[in-house]
Design an enzyme around this catalytic site. Sequence first.
Site: not given
Length: 241
Positions: A87, A156, A171
């Site tokens: 985080p 991908r 995209d």
Amino acid sequence: DAFRIDVVTIFPEYLAPLRQSLLGKAIERGLLSVGVHDLREWTDDVHRTVDDAPYGGGPGMVLKPEPWGRALEAVRPPGTRLVVPTPAGRPFTQRMAAEWATEPGLVFACGRYEGIDQRVADWAAGAGPVSEVSIGDYVLAGGESAVLVMTEAVTRLIPGVVGNRESVEFDSHADGLLEGPSYTRPATWRGHEVPAVLLSGDHAGIARWRRAESLRRTAARRPDLLSALPGDALTDAERAA
Ligand SMILES: OB(O)c1ccc2cc[nH]c2c1
């Protein structure tokens, strides 16, 4: 040859999805190879201890450095980027995914508890790039879900993994903007119509409409992306709109 992904984790079963669907096909076709490793293999005590209390006090436990040092020496090819989900990391972006997809592979170190002793990332930087990255401003219980997210975003983009290369190029975030809305048949559905321009066959008009929708949606949902665009990304007319 194959893009190589290795993951070191205390929950190897969390990474089982890496073998399914899209990734499964890519693995079969030799585009990708995946190794998942249990950190406890590199412990040296009968209890296979991986964590200990934090120096300086505070809640929770910290993952000890020694097992990580042995695991990464065994698993990480020299020069391979080590990705540490946290985080407290830099935001993971499509730009990073595109860059990483051009490299020979990645090694992921999955933290749990309060994280991994900082010396592991510091030491690992001596054997290749280290990227401490966050997938968003929320806190998970460990890095495994972030590894699934980042692995999907990167793989991908590897040529051949996604059938239709064009769909990747268009995209959201590929041009720094959000994609506009998509529609398919029927033209009317529960009283909702598909925008007429999309049925008009006017390809220039359709492209204009799509660009306008993309800008409108980005301004509405992600004004931060607009201000981050390079100077020449918008025409004067678009900037004025
Ligand atoms: O939210 B996260 O991306 C993330 C990553 C690693 C660890 C380790 C313990 N909690 C974590 C959360």
